[in-house]
Design a protein around this motif. Sequence first.
Motif, PDB file in Angstrom:
ATOM      1  N   GLU A 377       9.022   6.274  50.699  1.00  0.00           N
ATOM      2  CA  GLU A 377       9.552   7.373  50.606  1.00  0.00           C
ATOM      3  C   GLU A 377       8.900   8.155  51.970  1.00  0.00           C
ATOM      4  O   GLU A 377      10.024   8.839  52.555  1.00  0.00           O
ATOM      5  CB  GLU A 377       9.064   7.926  49.323  1.00  0.00           C
ATOM      6  CG  GLU A 377       9.912   7.587  48.141  1.00  0.00           C
ATOM      7  CD  GLU A 377       9.357   8.345  46.876  1.00  0.00           C
ATOM      8  OE1 GLU A 377       8.219   8.611  46.983  1.00  0.00           O
ATOM      9  OE2 GLU A 377      10.106   8.437  45.912  1.00  0.00           O
ATOM     10  N   LEU A 378       7.713   7.621  52.304  1.00  0.00           N
ATOM     11  CA  LEU A 378       7.333   8.494  53.415  1.00  0.00           C
ATOM     12  C   LEU A 378       7.856   8.043  54.828  1.00  0.00           C
ATOM     13  O   LEU A 378       8.405   8.798  55.571  1.00  0.00           O
ATOM     14  CB  LEU A 378       6.028   8.395  53.406  1.00  0.00           C
ATOM     15  CG  LEU A 378       5.194   8.849  54.711  1.00  0.00           C
ATOM     16  CD1 LEU A 378       5.396  10.511  54.751  1.00  0.00           C
ATOM     17  CD2 LEU A 378       3.730   8.696  54.502  1.00  0.00           C
ATOM     18  N   ILE A 379       8.074   6.625  54.818  1.00  0.00           N
ATOM     19  CA  ILE A 379       9.131   6.160  56.045  1.00  0.00           C
ATOM     20  C   ILE A 379      10.156   6.531  55.884  1.00  0.00           C
ATOM     21  O   ILE A 379      10.718   7.326  57.182  1.00  0.00           O
ATOM     22  CB  ILE A 379       9.050   4.486  55.867  1.00  0.00           C
ATOM     23  CG1 ILE A 379       7.305   4.100  55.968  1.00  0.00           C
ATOM     24  CG2 ILE A 379       9.666   4.159  57.106  1.00  0.00           C
ATOM     25  CD1 ILE A 379       7.206   2.686  55.730  1.00  0.00           C
ATOM     26  N   TYR A 380      11.026   6.628  54.909  1.00  0.00           N
ATOM     27  CA  TYR A 380      12.292   7.002  54.941  1.00  0.00           C
ATOM     28  C   TYR A 380      12.538   8.546  55.162  1.00  0.00           C
ATOM     29  O   TYR A 380      13.532   9.066  55.909  1.00  0.00           O
ATOM     30  CB  TYR A 380      13.157   6.828  53.641  1.00  0.00           C
ATOM     31  CG  TYR A 380      13.701   5.631  53.548  1.00  0.00           C
ATOM     32  CD1 TYR A 380      14.573   5.129  54.430  1.00  0.00           C
ATOM     33  CD2 TYR A 380      13.453   4.888  52.168  1.00  0.00           C
ATOM     34  CE1 TYR A 380      15.044   3.599  54.466  1.00  0.00           C
ATOM     35  CE2 TYR A 380      14.118   3.614  52.214  1.00  0.00           C
ATOM     36  CZ  TYR A 380      15.025   2.925  53.082  1.00  0.00           C
ATOM     37  OH  TYR A 380      15.560   1.638  53.153  1.00  0.00           O
ATOM     38  N   SER A 381      11.603   9.347  55.164  1.00  0.00           N
ATOM     39  CA  SER A 381      11.593  10.857  55.457  1.00  0.00           C
ATOM     40  C   SER A 381      11.782  11.214  57.041  1.00  0.00           C
ATOM     41  O   SER A 381      12.139  12.041  57.383  1.00  0.00           O
ATOM     42  CB  SER A 381      10.463  11.495  54.888  1.00  0.00           C
ATOM     43  OG  SER A 381       9.204  11.316  55.688  1.00  0.00           O
ATOM     44  N   GLN A 382      11.439  10.144  57.783  1.00  0.00           N
ATOM     45  CA  GLN A 382      11.373  10.151  59.289  1.00  0.00           C
ATOM     46  C   GLN A 382      12.140   9.036  59.942  1.00  0.00           C
ATOM     47  O   GLN A 382      12.330   9.082  61.018  1.00  0.00           O
ATOM     48  CB  GLN A 382       9.958  10.233  59.784  1.00  0.00           C
ATOM     49  CG  GLN A 382       9.175  11.291  59.244  1.00  0.00           C
ATOM     50  CD  GLN A 382       7.577  11.069  59.294  1.00  0.00           C
ATOM     51  OE1 GLN A 382       7.050  10.119  58.707  1.00  0.00           O
ATOM     52  NE2 GLN A 382       6.989  11.710  60.256  1.00  0.00           N
ATOM     53  N   ASN A 383      12.452   7.889  59.333  1.00  0.00           N
ATOM     54  CA  ASN A 383      12.996   6.946  59.773  1.00  0.00           C
ATOM     55  C   ASN A 383      13.994   6.099  58.821  1.00  0.00           C
ATOM     56  O   ASN A 383      13.815   5.593  57.911  1.00  0.00           O
ATOM     57  CB  ASN A 383      11.891   5.834  60.306  1.00  0.00           C
ATOM     58  CG  ASN A 383      12.316   4.436  60.689  1.00  0.00           C
ATOM     59  OD1 ASN A 383      13.440   4.380  60.881  1.00  0.00           O
ATOM     60  ND2 ASN A 383      11.400   3.823  60.725  1.00  0.00           N
ATOM     61  N   PRO A 384      15.150   6.101  58.948  1.00  0.00           N
ATOM     62  CA  PRO A 384      16.157   5.624  58.331  1.00  0.00           C
ATOM     63  C   PRO A 384      16.349   4.016  58.187  1.00  0.00           C
ATOM     64  O   PRO A 384      17.064   3.570  57.439  1.00  0.00           O
ATOM     65  CB  PRO A 384      17.534   6.302  58.800  1.00  0.00           C
ATOM     66  CG  PRO A 384      17.384   6.650  60.176  1.00  0.00           C
ATOM     67  CD  PRO A 384      15.907   6.753  60.359  1.00  0.00           C
ATOM     68  N   LEU A 385      15.523   3.466  59.227  1.00  0.00           N
ATOM     69  CA  LEU A 385      15.853   1.896  59.488  1.00  0.00           C
ATOM     70  C   LEU A 385      14.565   1.322  59.057  1.00  0.00           C
ATOM     71  O   LEU A 385      14.089   0.518  60.279  1.00  0.00           O
ATOM     72  CB  LEU A 385      16.614   1.685  60.847  1.00  0.00           C
ATOM     73  CG  LEU A 385      17.734   2.462  61.015  1.00  0.00           C
ATOM     74  CD1 LEU A 385      18.247   2.234  62.454  1.00  0.00           C
ATOM     75  CD2 LEU A 385      19.023   2.117  59.849  1.00  0.00           C
ATOM     76  N   PRO A 386      13.695   1.268  58.225  1.00  0.00           N
ATOM     77  CA  PRO A 386      12.218   0.683  58.122  1.00  0.00           C
ATOM     78  C   PRO A 386      12.569  -1.014  58.200  1.00  0.00           C
ATOM     79  O   PRO A 386      11.580  -1.320  58.578  1.00  0.00           O
ATOM     80  CB  PRO A 386      11.933   1.454  56.674  1.00  0.00           C
ATOM     81  CG  PRO A 386      12.938   1.728  55.789  1.00  0.00           C
ATOM     82  CD  PRO A 386      14.286   1.889  56.900  1.00  0.00           C
TER      83      PRO A 386
END
Length: 818
Positions: A377-386
């Motif tokens: 969730e934290l990654i997706y808040s800044q990066n749509p392509l984890p």
Amino acid sequence: YNTEWSQELTFEESYDEYLKAWFIVHLLKQVFGLSSDDGKGFIFNMSVGYDLEGLKTERMDQFTNDLKNAGNHRLSDQYKDELISFVNQNGKSFFNDELIKSISNISANISNSVTLSTMHGCPPDEIERMVSYLITKKNLHTYVKLNPTLLGYNFVNETLNALGYDYIKLNPESFKNDLQFKDAIAILKRLKMLAKENEKSFGVKLSNTLGVANNKNVLPDKEMYMSGRSLFPLTINLAYRLAKEFNGEIDISFSGGAVAANVKEILNTGIQPVTMVTDLLKPGGYYRLKQIADTTAEIDHINESINLEVLKKFSATSLDDLDYRKDKRAIESIKIPVNLNKFDCYIAPCQQACPIQQDVSGYIKLVEEKKYVEALELIYSQNPLPHITGYICDHQCQFHCTRWDYDEPVLIRELKKEAALKGHNDYIKRFDSYNLTEQKDIKAAIIGAGPSGLSAAYFLSKAGIEVTIFEKEKSAGGIVNNVLPKFRLPQSAIEKDIDLIKKYGVKFKFGAEHNFSIDELKEKGYKYIYIGIGAEKQNKIKFEGKEDRILNAIDFLKRFRKNEKIGLGKNIAIVGGGNSAMDGARAAIRITGVENVYIIYRRTKKYMPADLEEFNEAVNEGVIFKELLSPVSFIIRDLTLQKMQLSDFDSDGRRKVIPLENELESLQIDTVISAIGEQVDFGILLKNNLLGEGDSTIHTNESTNETIIDNVFIGGDALRGPSTVVEAIADGRKAADAIIGKEKLNKKNIPQVDFNINQNESELIKIKGLTLPVREDDLTAESKRCLHCDFICNKCVEVCPNRANVLIDSKLLSNQYK
């Protein structure tokens, strides 16, 4: 480097430091039980130089005599009394009568050994006279410090060049003027015999610093002196050459490049003692002493003579060991480029280096706690392509990881992939509960479904804007989905990221040629337009050759990804040094019938623009690198290559190359694959007046990426030329944020991570220990290596040798003074 000699104190000041240290060490030994009573547990060694007349002066003579026996010195009794007074004042619960007694009985005999450090260029006979004087007249066990110049100019120069230190300029005259190896052996044999006759120990100290030209223009003086990591391969090879001459029967004290990571291996050769400074003056500081003690405690026995076979192998491996190569670190410094406030010095370099400012330590902390969904969730808040960036991000964060200054960086990209892989299924299950924003009557068109376009679409759709992506290919992803080989990026990773973007309501129109008109799109109701086309137009190779046997790297990789049958022949040459060249080479080597794959590059490997990881993968898979060569012609199967040589440094920090006149090389090649770079097809920009004829600059608002046409934005390759995936994501997000701001819509907040890190020093010592990456077998353990620099930083405390800086708990302090 330094340009100063080590002695900055007067004789009297130096002696005072020796004497105080002598008493303090005895006190610490007694209080902490550092060694048994029947032995000192430590040795004090004098350091003197630089010529015989200097050694014979009255003040130097007094200095050495007082160190041999401090009994008559006025300060000796004074310091004893001060210590006893200190003990008495602090009570007898901890300091007792036995301690006072031990202080009273501290020996006056501080040192009976000396290390002679001579000036660079000191005459051989002068060195021999000085050592003879110290052994026979001063009655001291004596070591003589030797210079790396004993190895000879050619060996030192070739070694430094091979390890990547080709910018270091040596002066051949320094090597001619210094002690020569043959003379050194003769002198050492005579001095060894002299010491034996006088019942004294004799050995060599390796090594002194290496004098190099001061071409950095940072320090004063024409010459500066190199030490540290780059000195180790030279010092250990000098140790082997000397030990071999004496069949292992020579005492060697080792210093040059000794660190916590190699001290055990040094001692295992039989070399002792090992002294070090570099490690203690780096982050980690004195904490490393405990690690050094633990490491060396594992050694069962140290031989009295040197094990030549072990030393030979160790010295040989040092010449190509990554730990001593310049390119172990991709960047010179991890320092952040912004100024810090006085009490705000805990900014994580990894986050600063990331184009999208990803909260790296936040998701690493969540991975450590096995909260994979929360981490995602934290990654997706800044990066749509984890998932995609978990495999192919160029991870500038990792290159800037503070852990570089301790051992090796945290495997940040692997931890992102860990969060994506282990958190994805549960994240999707929870997706419907994530209160999706209702779509507004605002439409945006995205041109290009590469990482930049996908990023803009993701953030816009999350804010409620209706988004349509126009893509000329039959699927989304751009180069990552149509060009990159699947051995680098699995199809499943791409699909997971794109599927989530579709869940937010983003529409895709595939097979849409990118020859659109901005006016037509606006007439269709698209208020905002984002141009995110990729750089897929291959630069053409310029040499004479048979066109059907010269392939374009991008076209070749597209066909390879589609599993097309491609007949290349046995011997393949890839021209270029970037990631496309590495991908092309690694793909070619997997094709049936291919036996040899060569990468042809006009500079050396060091200056290849390819990521180091991709270069290493190509090497590991058997790709053959041919450097300093430039293609001239490809006739039938004969690839003719012009030999090149490195010249001056160019403005980009790489060396220029110039041809070696009339020097050619040829290879028998079946197919040439051209990978000399890509560019954007600017036709669409010219058509829409975003770029003028002959103009190479696209004018934008730097903070928003908005072009000279209102509500038209641009990013990724289209704006900056070939760029990384994460740079493209950052551009898309920047434009989306600007559009969301224009519409005064709500952005989704970035989740906050609650850090439960104990601030006491013992916890910091534990996490700042020297620990190598765990790699992929236990990434939860790897996550524990993160230093959480955005939460606390105490490097200044660690590197200060005088402990002048201290760690203060600001929360406790603020509570105390409320």
